[in-house]
Motif scaffolding. Structure first.
Motif, PDB file in Angstrom:
ATOM      1  N   LEU A  68      10.186  -3.282  -2.932  1.00  0.00           N
ATOM      2  CA  LEU A  68       8.895  -2.624  -2.793  1.00  0.00           C
ATOM      3  C   LEU A  68       8.901  -1.581  -1.692  1.00  0.00           C
ATOM      4  O   LEU A  68       8.199  -0.590  -1.766  1.00  0.00           O
ATOM      5  N   GLY A  69       9.685  -1.812  -0.672  1.00  0.00           N
ATOM      6  CA  GLY A  69       9.741  -0.836   0.412  1.00  0.00           C
ATOM      7  C   GLY A  69      10.103   0.520  -0.153  1.00  0.00           C
ATOM      8  O   GLY A  69       9.393   1.506   0.037  1.00  0.00           O
ATOM      9  N   PHE A  72       7.442   2.445  -2.109  1.00  0.00           N
ATOM     10  CA  PHE A  72       6.386   3.138  -1.389  1.00  0.00           C
ATOM     11  C   PHE A  72       6.908   4.270  -0.522  1.00  0.00           C
ATOM     12  O   PHE A  72       6.147   5.112  -0.081  1.00  0.00           O
ATOM     13  N   GLU A  73       8.181   4.283  -0.244  1.00  0.00           N
ATOM     14  CA  GLU A  73       8.686   5.307   0.664  1.00  0.00           C
ATOM     15  C   GLU A  73       9.223   6.514  -0.107  1.00  0.00           C
ATOM     16  O   GLU A  73       9.172   7.627   0.354  1.00  0.00           O
ATOM     17  N   THR A  78       6.548   7.335  -5.626  1.00  0.00           N
ATOM     18  CA  THR A  78       5.109   7.324  -5.386  1.00  0.00           C
ATOM     19  C   THR A  78       4.378   8.227  -6.375  1.00  0.00           C
ATOM     20  O   THR A  78       3.259   7.925  -6.777  1.00  0.00           O
ATOM     21  N   MET A  97       2.096  -5.002  -8.363  1.00  0.00           N
ATOM     22  CA  MET A  97       3.448  -4.568  -8.050  1.00  0.00           C
ATOM     23  C   MET A  97       4.382  -5.769  -8.125  1.00  0.00           C
ATOM     24  O   MET A  97       4.130  -6.799  -7.486  1.00  0.00           O
ATOM     25  N   PRO A  99       8.181  -6.694  -7.317  1.00  0.00           N
ATOM     26  CA  PRO A  99       9.403  -6.184  -6.733  1.00  0.00           C
ATOM     27  C   PRO A  99      10.635  -6.768  -7.403  1.00  0.00           C
ATOM     28  O   PRO A  99      10.646  -7.930  -7.792  1.00  0.00           O
TER      29      PRO A  99
ATOM     30  N   PHE B  72      -0.651   6.323  -2.797  1.00  0.00           N
ATOM     31  CA  PHE B  72       0.762   6.488  -3.063  1.00  0.00           C
ATOM     32  C   PHE B  72       1.303   7.834  -2.582  1.00  0.00           C
ATOM     33  O   PHE B  72       2.498   8.018  -2.474  1.00  0.00           O
ATOM     34  N   ARG B  75       1.665   9.703   3.325  1.00  0.00           N
ATOM     35  CA  ARG B  75       2.775   9.152   4.077  1.00  0.00           C
ATOM     36  C   ARG B  75       2.403   7.908   4.874  1.00  0.00           C
ATOM     37  O   ARG B  75       3.101   6.896   4.889  1.00  0.00           O
ATOM     38  N   THR B  78       1.746   4.922   2.601  1.00  0.00           N
ATOM     39  CA  THR B  78       2.908   4.273   1.995  1.00  0.00           C
ATOM     40  C   THR B  78       3.675   3.441   3.012  1.00  0.00           C
ATOM     41  O   THR B  78       4.222   2.399   2.682  1.00  0.00           O
ATOM     42  N   ALA B  82       4.339  -0.446   2.508  1.00  0.00           N
ATOM     43  CA  ALA B  82       5.698  -0.976   2.551  1.00  0.00           C
ATOM     44  C   ALA B  82       5.758  -2.188   3.478  1.00  0.00           C
ATOM     45  O   ALA B  82       6.450  -3.167   3.196  1.00  0.00           O
ATOM     46  N   ALA B  85       4.260  -5.015   1.632  1.00  0.00           N
ATOM     47  CA  ALA B  85       5.168  -5.412   0.561  1.00  0.00           C
ATOM     48  C   ALA B  85       6.305  -6.283   1.085  1.00  0.00           C
ATOM     49  O   ALA B  85       6.687  -7.268   0.451  1.00  0.00           O
ATOM     50  N   LEU B  95       1.617  -8.496  -5.229  1.00  0.00           N
ATOM     51  CA  LEU B  95       0.854  -7.470  -4.536  1.00  0.00           C
ATOM     52  C   LEU B  95      -0.029  -6.769  -5.552  1.00  0.00           C
ATOM     53  O   LEU B  95       0.470  -6.147  -6.482  1.00  0.00           O
TER      54      LEU B  95
END
Lengths: 352, 352
Positions: A68-69, A72-73, A78, A97, A99, B72, B75, B78, B82, B85, B95
């Motif tokens: 999941l990290g 979102f990054e 995204t 979500m 993962p 999403f 910055r 997210t 994260a 998450a 989630l």
DNA sequence: CTGTTAGCGCGTTCAG
DNA sequence: CTGAACGCGCTAACAG
């Protein structure tokens, strides 16, 4: 809810109706119910009980392959999720979500998710896909499907693997896009090279010359490599002499191997990278060696992500947002534009 | 599940146990059950029925105030997600994203979400918070809480508003951080100014001189303004003469008003902005007018987001990732570091 | 417009 | 270690 009914002196169904189809209940009773609800501090129908009874949860699950990290990054990710989210809001669906960590517990998480359908964003293996399909719920996969076997929906290898859910695949025509960008990246080149992403973590990063594509484990890369090969054939570039490197998609790591590529006897004069990151790594290497882009070497990327524009990178752009929405519509059974998602060749200054 | 039991010739409970506590079932029966499961293509216990029975869903809901698209794309957002998450994966929690659109349907979405707890990321009003608390589930809010009234957990204004869930607030000490950055931004300045974000959409963007903070509707901004005021008092800067502008957090929009600020008789020689975006807008205005930073005007931002480093902006950095994790741990009832989340003053070239 | 009936699929209880 | 009964909270389908 029974408490409310008792308190308001009506039947349970009247309470249920006042929540779900207020117009079916007379205003007076509705007021009566509302008063009891307020007084007892009732928070509304229990979602779990409702799902059980209705047989649906009004939730869409998004399975994210790389944790999941990452989901979102990463910019691409995204955008895709935002596309999914848009449709979710419009259709009153929740977004769950899910993962993927890569281990066996993934299957459990998929099975335990209270969702009506699945959308797969990235990096899902066959086992997981099977798990989703075996729930009988619709599945939409962005990009590609692990193997031909899985793509053959409805074909089952025995009752044990009965796949009852419908499977949709959403993605651009990678092969055609690759052909198109090869035409630009390799124009006037005599020693073209290709940079792909290695997906199997156990593999070493490596350079192959004119690899046999059908044997490649590169699921994403395969159609793209074929597209490049298509162009080479058409342009009389001998594929057997084209170096193809399989690298980590990391600007710094990749730069090392790319350096090797340019240390060979006949260094490339055109580099087609399967990701912007790899293309940027190439630009780094070239800048360091004082080579001019595109005069000495032309370079192309893929995705039109962050930094592509600033670097003047010729690249392929696809609307992941659109594809996210499309996945969501598909699993909801809504009609979608039958044409496959569009891609665009963005020509900038990194190619001739 | 009953089908499986019948097929395997065992009781339903044996099947249930084989899924949830395999060690309680003898190996032979377990195999028997597994065979039937495979043969009939059973996908495992139904999540909805399980939630209903167990009374929990093992899902954490994240309420995102400004629409899912924003969640999403932004910055900061997210990073926070994260962090949430990460904890979700560790604790085997799902989630669930719950979008806030700003209209009345938000309350429904919150009530209908099958989650055990809520995390609030941004822009939530009192009504919505009430809706969450009235479900009796724990709530963790990032940043701030709409009003003092809501912060008083357990206090209820009548049974109708009984708040049964626990409320946690996670955020840095804005006031202390503001004091610290004011010290740097306003060092050696004689005509400091402040740029805040206006939150109430109906308000016009405007400039006030030495506003009375307690009357301000700026919930986020309030502690920060107080921090600035603290510094001013300590540095003998008369607060009543400090212009404070409340703007949209948009680089281009804001630039217009900031231009006005510099058109006044005594233009600022130091600008403390409550967001990086506003600080960047200020830099734009200054560049246009040929003013030097920090020589003529010193500028500070807030967040250390995208572009802050490139612009050499002095700013406040907070780990939203950490705060995301913290929110998740709180609603799960896990112990968290009792110290409030840390912030850092990042000094760069935009201040003296 | 309202009440009655009959489960949805599972897990907890308690007795074997 | 296994089995039988019961109900979680709600709503579809029908009757009145």
């Amino acid at each position: 809810m029974a408490d409310i009914a008792r308190d308001a002196g009506v039947s349970v169904m009247t309470v249920s109706y006042s929540f779900n189809q207020p117009e079916r209940v007379s205003p007076e009773l509705r007021r009566l119910v509302r008063d009891s609800v307020e007084r007892l501090g009732y928070a509304g129908p229990d979602p779990a009980a409702r799902s059980l009874r209705r047989g649906r949860s009004d939730n869409i699950g998004v399975v994210v392959g790389e944790g999941l990290g990452y989901a979102f990054e990463d910019r691409q990710s995204t955008k895709f999720l935002a596309g999914v989210a848009e449709v979710c809001v419009e259709h009153r669906q929740g977004l769950v979500m899910i993962p993927g960590t890569g281990d066996a517990t993934d299957v459990d998480r998929v099975r335990e998710a209270a969702v009506d359908s699945f959308i797969v964003w990235t990096g899902v293996d066959l086992t997981l896909l099977d798990a989703m399909l075996s729930t009988g719920r619709p599945v939409a996969v962005q990009g590609w499907v692990p193997s031909r076997r899985a793509a053959a929906v409805g074909s089952s290898d025995g009752p044990a693997r009965a796949r009852r859910g419908s499977l949709h695949v959403v993605g651009v025509d990678d092969r055609a896009a690759a052909r198109a960008i090869a035409e630009v990246a390799f124009a006037g080149a005599s020693r073209p090279a290709v940079l792909g992403v290695r997906l199997v973590p156990s593999d070493e990063a490596r350079i192959e010359i004119g690899p046999v594509i059908s044997r490649s484990s590169q699921n994403v890369g395969k159609p793209r490599l074929q597209g490049v090969q298509d162009y080479c054939r058409q342009a009389d570039i001998p594929w057997r002499q084209v170096p193809v490197a399989f690298l980590d998609n990391d600007r710094h790591e990749a730069a090392l191997i790319i350096g090797d590529l340019f240390d060979r006897p006949s260094p490339p004069d055109a580099v087609l990278a399967m990701t912007d990151e790899l293309a940027l790594a190439t630009l780094d290497v070239l800048a360091e060696r004082g080579l001019e882009v595109p005069a000495d070497v032309s370079v192309s990327g893929w995705d039109d992500g962050e930094g592509a524009e600033a670097a003047g990178l010729t690249t392929i752009r696809q609307s992941l947002h659109e594809q996210g929405s499309r996945c969501a519509l598909l699993v909801l059974g809504e009609p979608v534009d039958p044409a496959p998602p569009a891609w665009t060749l963005v020509r900038r200054s990194s190619t001739r």
